[in-house]
Design a protein around this motif. Structure first.
Motif, PDB file in Angstrom:
ATOM      1  N   GLU A  48       0.824  -1.204   0.000  1.00 57.75           N
ATOM      2  CA  GLU A  48       0.000   0.000   0.000  1.00 57.75           C
ATOM      3  C   GLU A  48       0.861   1.258   0.000  1.00 57.75           C
ATOM      4  N   ASP A  49       1.950   1.254   0.758  1.00 55.23           N
ATOM      5  CA  ASP A  49       2.851   2.401   0.854  1.00 55.23           C
ATOM      6  C   ASP A  49       4.280   1.869   0.882  1.00 55.23           C
ATOM      7  N   VAL A  72       0.810  -0.648  -4.713  1.00 54.62           N
ATOM      8  CA  VAL A  72      -0.549  -1.082  -5.093  1.00 54.62           C
ATOM      9  C   VAL A  72      -1.490  -0.540  -4.027  1.00 54.62           C
ATOM     10  N   HIS A  73      -2.189   0.550  -4.335  1.00 55.04           N
ATOM     11  CA  HIS A  73      -3.066   1.180  -3.349  1.00 55.04           C
ATOM     12  C   HIS A  73      -4.409   1.498  -3.997  1.00 55.04           C
ATOM     13  N   GLN A  74      -5.294   2.119  -3.236  1.00 51.79           N
ATOM     14  CA  GLN A  74      -6.668   2.300  -3.711  1.00 51.79           C
ATOM     15  C   GLN A  74      -6.767   3.185  -4.947  1.00 51.79           C
ATOM     16  N   HIS A  75      -5.760   4.025  -5.204  1.00 56.88           N
ATOM     17  CA  HIS A  75      -5.825   4.933  -6.342  1.00 56.88           C
ATOM     18  C   HIS A  75      -5.293   4.312  -7.634  1.00 56.88           C
ATOM     19  N   ASN A  76      -4.521   3.235  -7.526  1.00 56.06           N
ATOM     20  CA  ASN A  76      -3.948   2.641  -8.746  1.00 56.06           C
ATOM     21  C   ASN A  76      -4.155   1.133  -8.803  1.00 56.06           C
ATOM     22  N   GLU A  77      -5.052   0.611  -7.956  1.00 50.85           N
ATOM     23  CA  GLU A  77      -5.123  -0.833  -7.766  1.00 50.85           C
ATOM     24  C   GLU A  77      -5.436  -1.588  -9.053  1.00 50.85           C
ATOM     25  N   GLU A  79      -4.851  -0.726 -12.262  1.00 51.92           N
ATOM     26  CA  GLU A  79      -3.694  -0.698 -13.173  1.00 51.92           C
ATOM     27  C   GLU A  79      -2.529  -1.511 -12.620  1.00 51.92           C
ATOM     28  N   ALA A  80      -2.245  -1.339 -11.334  1.00 55.48           N
ATOM     29  CA  ALA A  80      -1.113  -2.044 -10.730  1.00 55.48           C
ATOM     30  C   ALA A  80      -1.348  -3.550 -10.706  1.00 55.48           C
ATOM     31  N   ARG A 111      -9.299  -6.073  -5.019  1.00 55.65           N
ATOM     32  CA  ARG A 111      -9.290  -6.016  -6.486  1.00 55.65           C
ATOM     33  C   ARG A 111      -8.059  -6.709  -7.040  1.00 55.65           C
TER      34      ARG A 111
END
Length: 301
Positions: A48-49, A72-77, A79-80, A111
């Motif tokens: 996440e960070d 890999v976090h909530q804003h790019n999950e 795509e990542a 996801r």
């Protein structure tokens, strides 16, 4: 790391697998030996960070380059997740960790796991710390009867006041334990919204597993006052548990109705046993009622 290797290395760790790894929710000692082994073994760690995870790894003496840490976090999950799937298809072992606790529950990860499984690849869980089960284990808030047993995980309620109030009203009639999560800067707003639940007991668990851990239970109407009683009480991440609704008093009418129906078809002892099993009413009391019913309606069998 020797203890982790000795304890966990005998297990097979297949390539091309996503390892979903639970990490401590506050106390670094709560990592599992298998988690340490997999974090060391992994070709890359999705997280996440990346800065937070790098600090966590260094605390355990695990050396990973920045290139081995994938954000890999909530804003790019979405795509990542594709990049992770490609690495798995190449046969890499990828570990995924959130900032704290078990990924994919209230943290990002669901996801990612869905994408991995949709690609026909394996996601392997490494269980460990979870604020949900940690709070549940000591709150005494899970009933064991069939009507209000178990619990409902509702996570974070809406941020906007009107939407939060609506959500609380919807939960007010839920008979089971309801588990919520809340951030420190919104806990007072949540306490105000829960005040409409009146006397319903609510457990607040903050800073779980940390030095200043605090677990306290109060009527819902008193939560705001308790939080205001000391400045430290609004600090830290919160797990909030609404205790089950109290069982409605039973005047015995339902048990007697069931007993009468069974007595019309079955011998007395069999009817009493089934009525007790169905309603939970005391067998001795039901047997006395059955004898009275038989006496009133005709000869006992």
């Amino acid at each position: 790391m020797n203890a982790a290797r000795d304890a966990a290395a005998a297990q097979h760790y297949p390539q091309g697998t996503l390892y979903v790894v639970a990490t401590p929710i506050g106390n670094l000692a709560d990592i599992t030996l298998r988690a340490l082994h997999v974090l060391q073994l992994a070709d890359a760690i999705a997280c996440e960070d990346t800065r937070h995870t790098q600090a966590l790894l260094r605390a355990y003496g695990i050396d990973k380059s920045s290139a081995q840490l994938l954000a890999v976090h909530q804003h790019n999950e979405a795509e990542a997740a594709l990049a992770v799937v490609q690495r798995l298809q190449q046969g890499q072992r990828i570990a995924y960790v959130s900032d704290a606790g078990t990924p994919g529950v209230s943290d990002p990860g669901a996801r990612l796991v869905a994408a991995v499984r949709a690609a026909g690849l394996r996601a392997l869980p490494l269980p460990g710390a979870s604020s949900i089960t940690t709070a549940l284990s000591v709150a005494g808030a899970v009933a064991h009867n069939t009507e209000s047993g178990g619990f409902l995980f509702a996570g974070f309620l809406p941020v906007k006041n009107a939407e939060r109030a609506t959500a609380v009203q919807q939960l007010a009639s839920e008979p089971r334990c309801v588990l919520l999560l809340e951030a420190p800067h919104r806990i007072e707003d949540l306490a105000g919204a829960l005040a409409v639940l009146g006397e319903r007991p609510v457990t607040l668990a903050r800073e779980l597993t940390k030095q200043f851990e605090e677990i306290s239970t109060h009527p819902a109407r008193d939560l705001a006052g308790w939080l205001a009683g000391a400045p430290q009480r609004v600090k830290g991440e919160f797990v909030v548990l609404l205790h089950p609704l109290p069982s409605q008093p039973d005047d015995g009418a339902d048990a007697q109705r069931v007993l009468r129906l069974l007595l019309g078809e079955l011998p007395t002892k069999t009817a009493v046993k089934l009525a007790a099993d169905i309603t939970g009413a005391p067998r001795n009391a039901l047997y006395a009622q059955a004898l009275q019913i038989r006496q009133d309606e005709g000869p006992a069998d």
